[in-house]
Motif scaffolding. Sequence first.
Motif, PDB file in Angstrom:
ATOM      1  N   UNK A 169      43.424  37.825  30.785  1.00 19.02           N
ATOM      2  CA  UNK A 169      42.387  37.094  31.516  1.00 19.02           C
ATOM      3  C   UNK A 169      42.865  36.809  32.934  1.00 19.02           C
ATOM      4  N   UNK A 170      42.014  37.070  33.907  1.00 19.94           N
ATOM      5  CA  UNK A 170      42.359  36.881  35.319  1.00 19.94           C
ATOM      6  C   UNK A 170      41.192  36.242  36.061  1.00 19.94           C
ATOM      7  N   UNK A 171      41.448  35.807  37.277  1.00 20.81           N
ATOM      8  CA  UNK A 171      40.372  35.280  38.124  1.00 20.81           C
ATOM      9  C   UNK A 171      39.330  36.351  38.415  1.00 20.81           C
ATOM     10  N   UNK A 172      39.775  37.608  38.491  1.00 18.53           N
ATOM     11  CA  UNK A 172      38.839  38.709  38.757  1.00 18.53           C
ATOM     12  C   UNK A 172      37.841  38.862  37.603  1.00 18.53           C
ATOM     13  N   UNK A 173      38.316  38.757  36.370  1.00 15.85           N
ATOM     14  CA  UNK A 173      37.418  38.844  35.211  1.00 15.85           C
ATOM     15  C   UNK A 173      36.469  37.649  35.199  1.00 15.85           C
ATOM     16  N   UNK A 209      30.723  44.883  32.950  1.00 18.53           N
ATOM     17  CA  UNK A 209      29.771  43.998  33.603  1.00 18.53           C
ATOM     18  C   UNK A 209      28.680  44.811  34.310  1.00 18.53           C
ATOM     19  N   UNK A 210      29.077  45.909  34.926  1.00 15.42           N
ATOM     20  CA  UNK A 210      28.128  46.767  35.632  1.00 15.42           C
ATOM     21  C   UNK A 210      27.138  47.414  34.666  1.00 15.42           C
ATOM     22  N   UNK A 245      29.450  36.414  38.115  1.00 13.06           N
ATOM     23  CA  UNK A 245      28.544  37.166  38.990  1.00 13.06           C
ATOM     24  C   UNK A 245      27.451  37.861  38.189  1.00 13.06           C
ATOM     25  N   UNK A 246      27.814  38.398  37.019  1.00 11.98           N
ATOM     26  CA  UNK A 246      26.825  39.067  36.173  1.00 11.98           C
ATOM     27  C   UNK A 246      25.757  38.082  35.705  1.00 11.98           C
ATOM     28  N   UNK A 247      26.199  36.928  35.207  1.00 12.49           N
ATOM     29  CA  UNK A 247      25.255  35.933  34.697  1.00 12.49           C
ATOM     30  C   UNK A 247      24.336  35.438  35.805  1.00 12.49           C
TER      31      UNK A 247
END
Length: 284
Positions: free
Chosen positions: A142-146, A120-121, A152-154
């Motif tokens: 898949x997690x809440x963090x992902x 993402x960064x 956040x990226x979008x």
Amino acid sequence: MPKIFTLTCNLLAQHTLDFKEIRFGEVNRAQASEFCVGGKGVNVAAALLKFGLDATAVIFSGGRTGERCGDFLSEKGIKFLPVKTAFETRSGFVCRDENSETSFFTKDALLTDADFGIAMSEISKRAESGDILALCGSVPNWTNAKFSALKALVEKTKMRFVCDTYGEPLKDLFFEKSEILKVNADEIRAFSASSFCELNAKTKAAFFGVTNGAETAYAGIGAKTETFIPRKIHGRVFATGCGDLVLACLIKALAEKGECGFSDFRSAMDFASECASQKGIFGF
């Protein structure tokens, strides 16, 4: 023209073997074999590059298998952004004879939240407002963090989001705003028993499409829905990558026109049907 980033979270080192006839329980010797890199995002990026668009395949690769995948993409001129992982990239085999095509895959490679965050960064450093981010295929672990990192990226970059996934990621992303949500019929049935019209009323996707191989496909734009019958293919069918090609065509329309229409969906399916009658994956 916007830049396009396709996200492949489950890269595949794919060996395709051609047989005259496959007989289970016996030794089968292939008449021909070839190596290719698989994964929905890689297939989509390869097609988009063939269309003349600026596409980058963001991949997670690990071990010697991952290195071989990178070498292959470089040789084929596929633009890619690798995130190195500590886990070996998965392998798989596609076995074809005159009657059928069957795939065999090893288990998914582990994808950590940290590695996903790095991706993402790296995209954030390269993306601009209006660029397109396409999440293609499965997302192991898949997690809440992902989920939070992707959102956040979008939001930060103001990218246009496209989604073709299933399982746990689909449960979260189905209800998020997106430009395109394209799902396979089996995957949407596993997600919900609701009808297409009911699902279309719930999603926040600007364009919602469900493909089903050679069977009836569905598309929704706002409150309007339409059904589509794919062209019949006479002769041998090479189905691998056809759904990815539909998505690539839809992204092409989004990049060039700023939106997808029902006619774009029809054209995408017709093109995928045409390619399904030819051996190999379009773009490679």
